[in-house]
Write a protein that holds these residues in place. Structure first.
Motif, PDB file in Angstrom:
ATOM      1  N   ARG A 241       4.876  18.188  17.599  1.00  0.00           N
ATOM      2  CA  ARG A 241       4.295  17.232  16.592  1.00  0.00           C
ATOM      3  C   ARG A 241       5.472  15.685  16.530  1.00  0.00           C
ATOM      4  O   ARG A 241       6.538  16.093  16.455  1.00  0.00           O
ATOM      5  CB  ARG A 241       3.469  17.697  15.482  1.00  0.00           C
ATOM      6  N   ILE A 242       4.885  15.320  16.209  1.00  0.00           N
ATOM      7  CA  ILE A 242       5.611  13.784  16.349  1.00  0.00           C
ATOM      8  C   ILE A 242       5.328  13.606  14.441  1.00  0.00           C
ATOM      9  O   ILE A 242       5.203  13.031  14.365  1.00  0.00           O
ATOM     10  CB  ILE A 242       5.232  12.613  16.965  1.00  0.00           C
ATOM     11  N   ALA A 243       6.696  12.973  13.969  1.00  0.00           N
ATOM     12  CA  ALA A 243       7.371  12.608  12.903  1.00  0.00           C
ATOM     13  C   ALA A 243       7.888  11.751  12.558  1.00  0.00           C
ATOM     14  O   ALA A 243       8.066  10.632  13.423  1.00  0.00           O
ATOM     15  CB  ALA A 243       8.280  14.225  11.598  1.00  0.00           C
ATOM     16  N   VAL A 244       7.198  10.763  11.708  1.00  0.00           N
ATOM     17  CA  VAL A 244       8.004   9.393  11.007  1.00  0.00           C
ATOM     18  C   VAL A 244       7.848   8.779   9.570  1.00  0.00           C
ATOM     19  O   VAL A 244       7.024   8.910   8.844  1.00  0.00           O
ATOM     20  CB  VAL A 244       6.104   8.117  11.523  1.00  0.00           C
ATOM     21  N   TRP A 245       8.909   8.440   9.896  1.00  0.00           N
ATOM     22  CA  TRP A 245       9.824   8.185   7.986  1.00  0.00           C
ATOM     23  C   TRP A 245       9.257   6.757   7.802  1.00  0.00           C
ATOM     24  O   TRP A 245      11.044   5.945   8.776  1.00  0.00           O
ATOM     25  CB  TRP A 245      10.925   8.752   8.131  1.00  0.00           C
ATOM     26  N   VAL A 246       8.913   6.354   6.847  1.00  0.00           N
ATOM     27  CA  VAL A 246       8.403   4.668   6.710  1.00  0.00           C
ATOM     28  C   VAL A 246       8.337   4.363   5.354  1.00  0.00           C
ATOM     29  O   VAL A 246       8.083   5.213   4.350  1.00  0.00           O
ATOM     30  CB  VAL A 246       8.081   4.196   7.850  1.00  0.00           C
ATOM     31  N   THR A 247       8.926   3.197   4.910  1.00  0.00           N
ATOM     32  CA  THR A 247       8.694   2.679   3.650  1.00  0.00           C
ATOM     33  C   THR A 247       8.077   1.544   4.085  1.00  0.00           C
ATOM     34  O   THR A 247       8.317   0.427   4.522  1.00  0.00           O
ATOM     35  CB  THR A 247       9.589   2.717   3.042  1.00  0.00           C
ATOM     36  N   LEU A 248       7.034   1.369   3.063  1.00  0.00           N
ATOM     37  CA  LEU A 248       5.866  -0.836   3.342  1.00  0.00           C
ATOM     38  C   LEU A 248       6.815  -0.832   1.651  1.00  0.00           C
ATOM     39  O   LEU A 248       6.416   0.031   1.451  1.00  0.00           O
ATOM     40  CB  LEU A 248       4.771   0.311   3.266  1.00  0.00           C
ATOM     41  N   HIS A 249       6.669  -2.079   2.643  1.00  0.00           N
ATOM     42  CA  HIS A 249       7.455  -2.928   1.383  1.00  0.00           C
ATOM     43  C   HIS A 249       6.503  -4.144   1.267  1.00  0.00           C
ATOM     44  O   HIS A 249       5.752  -4.564   2.400  1.00  0.00           O
ATOM     45  CB  HIS A 249       8.723  -3.415   1.250  1.00  0.00           C
ATOM     46  N   GLY A 250       6.190  -4.721  -0.253  1.00  0.00           N
ATOM     47  CA  GLY A 250       4.955  -5.896  -0.042  1.00  0.00           C
ATOM     48  C   GLY A 250       4.739  -5.450  -1.463  1.00  0.00           C
ATOM     49  O   GLY A 250       5.450  -5.592  -2.634  1.00  0.00           O
ATOM     50  N   ARG A 251       4.056  -6.811  -2.107  1.00  0.00           N
ATOM     51  CA  ARG A 251       3.963  -7.463  -3.106  1.00  0.00           C
ATOM     52  C   ARG A 251       2.161  -6.672  -3.306  1.00  0.00           C
ATOM     53  O   ARG A 251       1.473  -6.816  -3.083  1.00  0.00           O
ATOM     54  CB  ARG A 251       4.118  -8.499  -3.605  1.00  0.00           C
ATOM     55  N   HIS A 252       2.006  -6.610  -4.551  1.00  0.00           N
ATOM     56  CA  HIS A 252       0.834  -6.109  -5.448  1.00  0.00           C
ATOM     57  C   HIS A 252      -0.048  -7.765  -5.650  1.00  0.00           C
ATOM     58  O   HIS A 252      -0.354  -8.006  -6.427  1.00  0.00           O
ATOM     59  CB  HIS A 252       1.141  -4.695  -5.967  1.00  0.00           C
ATOM     60  N   ILE A 253      -1.475  -6.958  -5.210  1.00  0.00           N
ATOM     61  CA  ILE A 253      -2.612  -7.598  -5.377  1.00  0.00           C
ATOM     62  C   ILE A 253      -3.836  -8.023  -5.631  1.00  0.00           C
ATOM     63  O   ILE A 253      -4.549  -8.584  -6.159  1.00  0.00           O
ATOM     64  CB  ILE A 253      -2.223  -8.829  -3.888  1.00  0.00           C
ATOM     65  N   GLY A 254      -3.599  -6.487  -5.739  1.00  0.00           N
ATOM     66  CA  GLY A 254      -4.966  -5.937  -5.957  1.00  0.00           C
ATOM     67  C   GLY A 254      -4.899  -4.347  -5.788  1.00  0.00           C
ATOM     68  O   GLY A 254      -4.281  -3.248  -5.794  1.00  0.00           O
ATOM     69  N   SER A 255      -6.170  -3.518  -6.266  1.00  0.00           N
ATOM     70  CA  SER A 255      -6.390  -2.445  -6.406  1.00  0.00           C
ATOM     71  C   SER A 255      -7.813  -1.678  -5.330  1.00  0.00           C
ATOM     72  O   SER A 255      -8.381  -1.240  -5.243  1.00  0.00           O
ATOM     73  CB  SER A 255      -7.473  -1.566  -7.498  1.00  0.00           C
TER      74      SER A 255
END
Length: 135
Positions: A71-85
């Motif tokens: 299996r393949i593992a991917v470690w990531v962080t998504l950065h962004g700005r909250h604009i909705g739900s």
């Protein structure tokens, strides 16, 4: 055979910009253990949630690798700005403008050139705390 770096880079482009090559790696019956959904269409739904929830998105890849069982593992962080739900777990939270860092670890089962299963651990609580603190 899919390589870990190939999957990681494609996933990072997908989570930041909706890049199509990630979904093209999936079998039509890929099982997503997070949502319980099947196939790339499940990821269309998740992408719409991301797009409605965060803008100015940028993926930061921390690492990737092939586990002992292939299996393949991917470690990531998504950065962004909250604009909705758009994300279901953000229901009822108005746009706050909060900067978020959404840490995630994904594991994908691979069969040749295709992803067949997906699991994930995400730090949703940290995102909720950032949004609530900005409101």
């Amino acid at each position: 055979m899919l390589e870990a770096e190939q999957v990681a880079q494609a996933y990072a482009r997908w989570i930041a910009d909706g890049g199509p090559e990630f979904q093209a790696m999936m079998t039509p019956d890929l099982h997503d253990h997070v949502s319980g959904g099947t196939g790339p269409e499940t990821w269309d739904m998740v992408w719409s949630w991301i797009e409605r929830s965060f803008e100015d998105r940028r993926a930061e890849l921390h690492g990737w690798g092939t586990l002992d069982d292939g299996r393949i593992a991917v470690w990531v962080t998504l950065h962004g700005r909250h604009i909705g739900s758009g994300m279901p777990w953000l229901a009822g939270r108005p746009p706050s403008g909060a900067r978020i860092a959404w840490r995630q670890l994904h594991v994908f089962a691979v069969d040749g050139d295709h992803l067949t299963e997906h699991w994930a651990v995400r730090d949703d609580l940290r995102v909720i705390e950032a949004i609530d603190a900005a409101s």
